[in-house]
Design a protein around this motif. Structure first.
Motif, short mmCIF file in Angstrom:
data_model
loop_
_atom_site.label_atom_id
_atom_site.label_comp_id
_atom_site.label_asym_id
_atom_site.label_seq_id
_atom_site.Cartn_x
_atom_site.Cartn_y
_atom_site.Cartn_z
N THR A 16 -1.99 8.75 -22.46
CA THR A 16 -2.99 8.47 -21.43
C THR A 16 -2.28 7.90 -20.21
OG1 THR A 16 -4.83 8.14 -22.95
CG2 THR A 16 -4.92 6.89 -20.89
N ASN A 17 -2.68 8.38 -19.04
CA ASN A 17 -2.13 7.83 -17.79
C ASN A 17 -3.06 6.77 -17.24
OD1 ASN A 17 0.09 9.49 -17.89
ND2 ASN A 17 -0.83 11.08 -16.59
N CYS A 18 -2.47 5.78 -16.60
CA CYS A 18 -3.25 4.68 -16.04
C CYS A 18 -2.64 4.30 -14.70
CB CYS A 18 -3.20 3.51 -17.03
SG CYS A 18 -3.85 1.95 -16.39
N CYS A 19 -3.49 3.98 -13.75
CA CYS A 19 -3.00 3.53 -12.44
C CYS A 19 -3.77 2.27 -12.06
CB CYS A 19 -3.21 4.64 -11.41
SG CYS A 19 -2.75 4.16 -9.73
N ILE A 20 -3.03 1.19 -11.81
CA ILE A 20 -3.64 -0.10 -11.47
C ILE A 20 -3.41 -0.38 -9.98
CG2 ILE A 20 -3.67 -2.58 -11.97
CD1 ILE A 20 -2.04 -1.89 -14.55
N ARG A 77 0.83 -1.21 0.00
CA ARG A 77 0.00 0.00 0.00
C ARG A 77 0.86 1.25 0.00
NH1 ARG A 77 -3.58 -3.43 4.05
NH2 ARG A 77 -4.45 -4.77 2.41
N VAL A 78 2.13 1.10 0.37
CA VAL A 78 3.01 2.28 0.31
C VAL A 78 3.21 2.70 -1.14
CG1 VAL A 78 5.22 0.97 0.33
CG2 VAL A 78 5.15 3.31 1.19
N CYS A 79 3.28 1.74 -2.05
CA CYS A 79 3.38 2.07 -3.48
C CYS A 79 2.02 2.39 -4.06
CB CYS A 79 4.02 0.91 -4.25
SG CYS A 79 5.70 0.52 -3.71
N ALA A 80 0.99 1.68 -3.58
CA ALA A 80 -0.36 1.90 -4.10
C ALA A 80 -0.85 3.31 -3.77
CB ALA A 80 -1.32 0.86 -3.53
N TYR A 81 -0.66 3.72 -2.52
CA TYR A 81 -1.15 5.04 -2.11
C TYR A 81 -0.41 6.16 -2.85
CZ TYR A 81 -2.41 9.09 0.69
OH TYR A 81 -2.87 10.33 1.08
N THR A 82 0.92 6.04 -2.89
CA THR A 82 1.70 7.10 -3.55
C THR A 82 1.41 7.13 -5.06
OG1 THR A 82 3.56 5.53 -3.43
CG2 THR A 82 3.57 7.36 -1.87
N SER A 83 1.20 5.95 -5.66
CA SER A 83 0.83 5.91 -7.08
C SER A 83 -0.52 6.59 -7.30
CB SER A 83 0.73 4.46 -7.58
OG SER A 83 1.99 3.85 -7.61
N LEU A 84 -1.47 6.24 -6.43
CA LEU A 84 -2.82 6.80 -6.55
C LEU A 84 -2.80 8.33 -6.43
CD1 LEU A 84 -5.99 6.46 -6.51
CD2 LEU A 84 -5.79 6.33 -4.02
N ILE A 85 -2.09 8.83 -5.42
CA ILE A 85 -2.06 10.29 -5.22
C ILE A 85 -1.35 10.97 -6.39
CG2 ILE A 85 -1.29 12.17 -3.68
CD1 ILE A 85 -3.66 10.43 -2.63
N ALA A 86 -0.24 10.38 -6.85
CA ALA A 86 0.44 10.95 -8.01
C ALA A 86 -0.50 10.97 -9.22
CB ALA A 86 1.70 10.13 -8.32
N MET A 87 -1.25 9.89 -9.37
CA MET A 87 -2.17 9.78 -10.51
C MET A 87 -3.26 10.85 -10.46
SD MET A 87 -3.09 7.94 -13.21
CE MET A 87 -4.57 7.71 -14.20
#
Ligand code: MN
Ligand code: MN
Length: 453
Positions: free
Chosen positions: A271-275, A252-262
């Motif tokens: 196109t940007n995508c976040c999985i 979740r440390v990568c998931a959260y930071t990816s989500l916020i960056a996205m």
């Protein structure tokens, strides 16, 4: 930086299951202009949509101005974490010894050291789905007035035999059962005339409590998904606000930071995508894991809504094959208490920035996607240009062990993918350690990455 990290700590404290992560991620996405793709008929540049797969994994798209068949910038991470799942028939009472103790029977999920899960405060989260289709949410153990659960261990005084066993047998999987209840009072269960203890009705009492509170019966647990996780919040570790101690930081440390960056980012031509994927810890299997058509089905839904002239099947394939992806997952931090496990020249260290793993896998890179140097160079260049600190590492010494990520499932589409993430000390333990600086660098890395043209 402190704000980002404290928001992250709050996120992982409130979202200890993949379902809760998806729910909160959707809330965050909606606040940032994302819409449910089911409610959108057409898409154009600047539109933002999400695809919720069974409430267990989530994919976000921020549509770019260019031709999608030229590829996307993809951030991928997983939101499931090691834990103890309740079995399908989870409740049993010790009737043999008439202790009256009622247990929750579990089956562990993901790679755990079983001995770490005993004598620990645990919380129970999940859903129970009834045959009428209604879903009951369960969340017990993290509110101040909540009870908690616990798996008991043998007292050291009489653990001589146990202490001789190797750690893998120290606690057997079938003994990872959490205490739910006990006889409340000897008087109700003891017949003084015959000096006999009656067989317990503890399980019935538990069922009554569950029925009164949630309207669920024992058979409903056959269609339930209940996860025992450590109770308590993520906290600052140590005296100087450098480190974070929390459950489920993998990943979740990568998931959260990816989500916020996205959600803070804005797509350029690409196109940007976040999985945010489920099931990584058990091999990415299942419909909500990356070893499925999760991603290509999602891209197909997007392409179907774009004004695409070319053969859509070809557009989908090209969009995937021309994509650039950071497969973000945690890496083991160098551990000075166990230095012999690491190649010090190829290790990641706490507080030295986001980690690149050119390859993961084990036994000669088996199971690794082994990123192309051309792609790594592109990412490196972008990080230098954006003042992001990064380090290059392997998990440990060669042949000491290893592990996989979602990278090779993404690579199957022919895209460029690089493993990248945050260093963790005590990875997969109930409480994992990360560095606030690394969390910030991961966020900066993801923000810079989605701006690649
Ligand atoms: Mn992971
Ligand atoms: Mn893991």
């Amino acid at each position: 930086m402190e704000k980002l990290v404290e928001n992250y700590m709050d996120f992982i404290s409130r979202n200890k299951t993949e379902r809760l992560c998806v729910r909160s991620a959707i809330e965050i996405a909606k606040k940032n202009g994302y819409k449910d793709i089911e409610k959108v008929k057409t898409l154009k540049a600047g539109d933002k949509v999400y695809i919720d797969k069974m409430g267990k994994s989530l994919i976000l798209f921020d549509i770019g101005t260019g031709d999608i068949s030229k590829g996307m910038n993809i951030l991928g991470a997983h939101i499931d974490s090691p834990r103890l799942d309740a079995k399908q028939s989870p409740f049993y009472e010790d009737k043999l010894y008439k202790t009256g103790i009622v247990y929750l029977n579990t089956h562990y999920y993901g790679g755990i050291k079983k001995y770490q899960w005993v004598a620990l405060q645990l919380a129970l989260y999940g859903v129970v789905v009834k045959t009428d289709g209604t879903t009951v949410d369960i969340a017990i153990g993290d509110e101040p007035d909540d009870p908690v659960f616990c798996i008991s261990d043998i007292l050291p005084h009489i653990a001589q035999e146990q202490m001789k066993k190797p750690a893998s047998e120290f606690i057997e999987a079938e003994k990872l059962d959490a205490v739910l209840a006990c006889y409340p009072n000897v008087k109700d269960y003891h017949d003084p005339e015959n000096n006999k203890y009656t067989a317990g009705d503890g399980k019935n009492r538990i069922m009554k409590i569950l029925e009164d509170k949630y309207g669920i019966k024992e058979e409903d647990f056959a269609s339930a998904e209940l996860e025992l996780v450590p109770a308590g919040k993520a906290r600052w570790l140590g005296l100087d606000k450098t480190l974070v101690l929390g459950y489920g930081q993998d990943d979740r440390v990568c998931a959260y930071t990816s989500l916020i960056a996205m959600v803070e980012g804005k797509a350029g031509s690409r196109t940007n995508c976040c999985i945010l994927a489920d099931k990584e810890e058990i091999g990415s299997a299942g419909a909500t894991g990356m070893n499925s058509h999760l991603l290509d089905n999602a891209v197909a839904e997007v392409v179907a809504r774009l004004n695409v002239k070319a053969n859509p099947e070809l557009v989908i394939r090209r969009a995937l094959a021309n994509s650039l992806m950071l497969s973000s997952d945690v890496n083991s931090a160098f551990d000075p208490l166990n230095p012999g496990l690491f190649d010090i020249h190829n290790s990641s260290f706490l507080s030295r920035g986001v980690v690149f793993n050119k390859y993961t896998g084990s036994r000669g890179k088996s199971g690794a996607s082994d990123a192309n140097p051309e792609f790594i160079a592109k990412v490196r260049g972008q990080l230098y240009a954006n003042d992001v600190y990064f380090q290059n590492a392997e998990m440990a010494k060669v042949d000491v062990g290893g592990g996989g990520t979602i990278a090779h499932y993404a690579a199957e589409y022919g895209m460029s993918v690089l493993d990248c993430g945050v260093s963790v000390l005590s990875m997969h333990a109930p409480w994992e350690i990360t560095s606030a600086f690394d969390i910030e660098q991961a966020y900066k890395c993801y923000k810079a990455f989605i701006c690649l043209e």
